[in-house]
Design a protein around this motif. Sequence first.
Motif, PDB file in Angstrom:
ATOM      1  N   PHE A   4       2.258  -0.494 -19.628  1.00 49.31           N
ATOM      2  CA  PHE A   4       1.055  -1.106 -20.113  1.00 49.31           C
ATOM      3  C   PHE A   4       1.164  -2.538 -20.112  1.00 49.31           C
ATOM      4  N   HIS A   5       2.029  -3.176 -19.593  1.00 48.90           N
ATOM      5  CA  HIS A   5       2.084  -4.960 -19.837  1.00 48.90           C
ATOM      6  C   HIS A   5       1.171  -5.339 -18.716  1.00 48.90           C
ATOM      7  N   THR A   6       0.425  -6.217 -18.956  1.00 51.50           N
ATOM      8  CA  THR A   6      -0.689  -6.587 -17.966  1.00 51.50           C
ATOM      9  C   THR A   6      -0.397  -8.061 -17.458  1.00 51.50           C
ATOM     10  N   PHE A   7      -0.671  -8.424 -16.137  1.00 54.17           N
ATOM     11  CA  PHE A   7      -0.327  -9.356 -15.632  1.00 54.17           C
ATOM     12  C   PHE A   7      -1.674  -9.875 -14.266  1.00 54.17           C
ATOM     13  N   CYS A   8      -1.315 -11.155 -13.851  1.00 55.17           N
ATOM     14  CA  CYS A   8      -2.365 -11.400 -13.008  1.00 55.17           C
ATOM     15  C   CYS A   8      -1.701 -10.700 -11.630  1.00 55.17           C
ATOM     16  N   LYS A   9      -2.697 -10.170 -10.784  1.00 49.99           N
ATOM     17  CA  LYS A   9      -2.516  -9.742  -9.759  1.00 49.99           C
ATOM     18  C   LYS A   9      -1.521 -10.491  -8.810  1.00 49.99           C
ATOM     19  N   SER A  10      -1.806 -11.787  -8.653  1.00 44.52           N
ATOM     20  CA  SER A  10      -1.089 -12.534  -7.726  1.00 44.52           C
ATOM     21  C   SER A  10       0.279 -12.957  -8.326  1.00 44.52           C
ATOM     22  N   CYS A  11       0.470 -12.950  -9.504  1.00 46.22           N
ATOM     23  CA  CYS A  11       1.685 -13.326 -10.485  1.00 46.22           C
ATOM     24  C   CYS A  11       2.508 -11.884 -10.285  1.00 46.22           C
ATOM     25  N   ILE A  12       1.901 -10.840 -10.466  1.00 46.92           N
ATOM     26  CA  ILE A  12       2.941  -9.699 -10.381  1.00 46.92           C
ATOM     27  C   ILE A  12       3.380  -9.317  -8.760  1.00 46.92           C
ATOM     28  N   GLN A  13       2.552  -9.857  -8.072  1.00 45.23           N
ATOM     29  CA  GLN A  13       2.880  -9.434  -6.439  1.00 45.23           C
ATOM     30  C   GLN A  13       4.054 -10.612  -6.052  1.00 45.23           C
ATOM     31  N   THR A  14       3.897 -11.741  -6.632  1.00 45.90           N
ATOM     32  CA  THR A  14       5.014 -12.862  -6.446  1.00 45.90           C
ATOM     33  C   THR A  14       6.254 -12.301  -6.985  1.00 45.90           C
ATOM     34  N   TYR A  15       6.157 -11.785  -8.204  1.00 47.41           N
ATOM     35  CA  TYR A  15       7.245 -11.405  -9.070  1.00 47.41           C
ATOM     36  C   TYR A  15       7.887 -10.029  -7.953  1.00 47.41           C
ATOM     37  N   ILE A  16       7.219  -9.384  -7.683  1.00 51.63           N
ATOM     38  CA  ILE A  16       7.667  -8.000  -7.023  1.00 51.63           C
ATOM     39  C   ILE A  16       8.368  -8.477  -5.519  1.00 51.63           C
ATOM     40  N   SER A  17       7.851  -9.470  -5.126  1.00 55.87           N
ATOM     41  CA  SER A  17       8.331  -9.992  -3.725  1.00 55.87           C
ATOM     42  C   SER A  17       9.926 -10.908  -4.061  1.00 55.87           C
ATOM     43  N   SER A  18       9.909 -11.144  -5.266  1.00 56.51           N
ATOM     44  CA  SER A  18      10.962 -12.211  -5.579  1.00 56.51           C
ATOM     45  C   SER A  18      12.132 -11.079  -6.163  1.00 56.51           C
ATOM     46  N   THR A  19      11.680 -10.138  -6.710  1.00 51.00           N
ATOM     47  CA  THR A  19      12.796  -9.270  -7.417  1.00 51.00           C
ATOM     48  C   THR A  19      12.966  -7.884  -7.257  1.00 51.00           C
ATOM     49  N   ALA A  20      12.048  -7.415  -6.348  1.00 52.93           N
ATOM     50  CA  ALA A  20      12.325  -5.780  -5.903  1.00 52.93           C
ATOM     51  C   ALA A  20      13.464  -5.590  -5.211  1.00 52.93           C
ATOM     52  N   ALA A  21      14.244  -4.731  -5.755  1.00 53.42           N
ATOM     53  CA  ALA A  21      15.679  -4.324  -5.237  1.00 53.42           C
ATOM     54  C   ALA A  21      15.632  -2.927  -4.753  1.00 53.42           C
ATOM     55  N   CYS A  22      16.308  -2.578  -4.030  1.00 55.79           N
ATOM     56  CA  CYS A  22      16.589  -1.198  -3.530  1.00 55.79           C
ATOM     57  C   CYS A  22      17.725  -0.586  -4.252  1.00 55.79           C
ATOM     58  N   THR A  23      17.627   0.623  -4.930  1.00 57.88           N
ATOM     59  CA  THR A  23      18.661   1.118  -5.740  1.00 57.88           C
ATOM     60  C   THR A  23      19.114   2.468  -5.111  1.00 57.88           C
ATOM     61  N   GLY A  24      20.395   2.799  -5.275  1.00 59.13           N
ATOM     62  CA  GLY A  24      21.127   3.845  -4.704  1.00 59.13           C
ATOM     63  C   GLY A  24      20.769   4.158  -3.119  1.00 59.13           C
ATOM     64  N   ASP A  25      21.366   5.209  -2.785  1.00 61.33           N
ATOM     65  CA  ASP A  25      21.414   5.666  -1.499  1.00 61.33           C
ATOM     66  C   ASP A  25      19.860   5.880  -0.578  1.00 61.33           C
TER      67      ASP A  25
END
Length: 186
Positions: A34-55
């Motif tokens: 339930f934390h709210t962000f600008c769509k463009s900000c969260i998109q940039t955040y996702i692209s820079s920090t998304a990591a794959c976990t596990g197998d």
Amino acid sequence: MAESKLEIPSIDRDKFRCPICLEEVRNPRDLPCFHTFCKSCIQTYISSTAACTGDQSVKTIECPVCRKSITAPRNDISSEEWASCLPQNKLIVSMSVNNEPSKRKMCMCCQKRNKTVEAKHWCKTCMEAMCDDCKSYHSYFPTLQNHKIVSLVDVENLKNDIEIYEPCPLHRGKFLEVFCEDHDQL
């Protein structure tokens, strides 16, 4: 006897600020925490920090505010699609509607086609101002026919009549409510 004055609490403008860019939230999107962000900000955040976990190569991010782990809806999803899949915070959108009569609103649909037409209506579902012609399109397309359209003159009532049409991820066929008595949670 002393007179008491009823004080109306002022709106805390920080509630409408994106924690990433610290500006007023544009196109607000909610994470599952339930934390709210600008769509463009969260998109940039996702692209820079998304990591794959596990197998299983499942993409995850941590909420920039509370650090809760958020899992992507699909394994092969792009950051743009992921940000678009996040639910829009319609409360913030509806409260950010500028309803000063001195300012003319322009049709958002026409502006996307580089036209300047004065808006006379507000679609509560699309959350956009529209002209008479664009309002008529809502009657032609089946996916738009159930949208709630009100006059811009009545837009003041939007603050008191907030409708949320987000499907509940736990209760199939039901919409999100303020409080779930079954799970004793928001």
